[in-house]
Design an enzyme around this catalytic site. Sequence first.
Site, PDB file in Angstrom:
ATOM      1  N   CYS A  50      -0.632   4.134   2.104  1.00  0.00           N
ATOM      2  CA  CYS A  50      -0.461   3.990   3.561  1.00  0.00           C
ATOM      3  C   CYS A  50       0.990   4.218   3.980  1.00  0.00           C
ATOM      4  CB  CYS A  50      -0.848   2.582   4.034  1.00  0.00           C
ATOM      5  SG  CYS A  50      -2.246   1.856   3.206  1.00  0.00           S
ATOM      6  N   ASP A  51       1.933   3.683   3.218  1.00  0.00           N
ATOM      7  CA  ASP A  51       3.319   3.627   3.697  1.00  0.00           C
ATOM      8  C   ASP A  51       4.295   4.536   2.957  1.00  0.00           C
ATOM      9  OD1 ASP A  51       2.475   1.705   5.470  1.00  0.00           O
ATOM     10  OD2 ASP A  51       2.921   0.040   4.125  1.00  0.00           O
TER      11      ASP A  51
ATOM     12  N   CYS B 173       0.838  -1.208   0.000  1.00  0.00           N
ATOM     13  CA  CYS B 173       0.000   0.000   0.000  1.00  0.00           C
ATOM     14  C   CYS B 173       0.869   1.254   0.000  1.00  0.00           C
ATOM     15  CB  CYS B 173      -0.937  -0.022   1.211  1.00  0.00           C
ATOM     16  SG  CYS B 173      -1.976   1.454   1.294  1.00  0.00           S
TER      17      CYS B 173
END
Length: 311
Positions: free
Chosen positions: A137-138, A134
């Site tokens: 997200c990261d 992701c």
Amino acid sequence: METVDIAIIGGGPAGLTAALYAARARAKTVVFETGLPGGQIVTTDWVENYPGFPEGLSGAELADLMHKQAERFGAEFRTFAQVERVEPVDLDFKLTVEGEDILARVVILATGAVPKKLGVPGEAEFTGRGVSWCATCDGALFRDKTVAIIGGGDAAIEEAIFLTKFASRVHIVHRRDELRATKCIQERCFENEKIELHWSRVVKEVKGENGKVTGIELAATNDDPDEFLPLDGIFIFVGIDATSGLVSDLCDLDERGFVQTDHNGLTSYPGLYAAGDVTDSELKQVVTAAAKGASAAFEALRYLDNRLCSI
Ligand code: NAP
């Protein structure tokens, strides 16, 4: 036992659109979602090919709008609710949700898909320690760092471009000498000076030290020698696996595990419909998931009406 007309399993674009159509028809509609509504698009930074939004919008925003629209017409949402079992009972279905039984006249499966794994040494060990699925997200964890994206499809190339906002260098590792991604996404990728392509390479192993990724061992799919690519992070986008386990004993799946439906979303089991990425449809986009969600709800409502008329 609680009884609902239409149980929708999964709250991504297919499930949210099915909920909108079912609720507007005044069917008692409940959406079961293991997390918050939105599905995979929530992890998509920017959606620019959903009609009606010429400048594009974030995946999270689109999901939020779809959720609000379905709720406005009376669809009910059970979030963080895992459907554990779907079992036919006469013409209905008994759903076991967090240990409780609910009777549904019709089920629409919209459980989507999950990213595939590479299945190489180091991948599991370094997940969350430099290996990610992701970018939204990261990505911010890799500011001024070097990362690699594995894959050559839409997801891989879009996320590689997104990661150039943070990383100083983004390597794309693809197993062939040609990308699969849509041409306009490819063009943006080729223009981006932070991106370096590694053609005809597959990952042999994810290497790390002291609990952190240090690089990947690459094998060539042509005659080139193996090489080591030093990295801080690796993002894997090599396709998706259908989340079809709930119905695998009930209806027909294709050889890859995707649910087979007719063009209206009916599976091989009466009263069980499916829409979105969990199905065997060729084009997997937000717009097709939404359209298939609408079709499945429309057919489910017609099936319910016919059942009531024949009583
Ligand atoms: P995909 O289109 O199936 O692409 C997967 C990529 O990973 C391919 O390039 C494939 O290589 C490669 N690959 C597969 N297995 C591999 C392995 N074991 N090792 C190395 N490489 C491997 O999957 P996706 O990009 O996740 O997209 C899934 C669906 O969502 C597609 O229908 C896509 O169009 C859609 N999507 C659309 C958008 C958008 O419209 N903006 C964004 C994201 C996703 P080959 O090319 O050699 O097969």
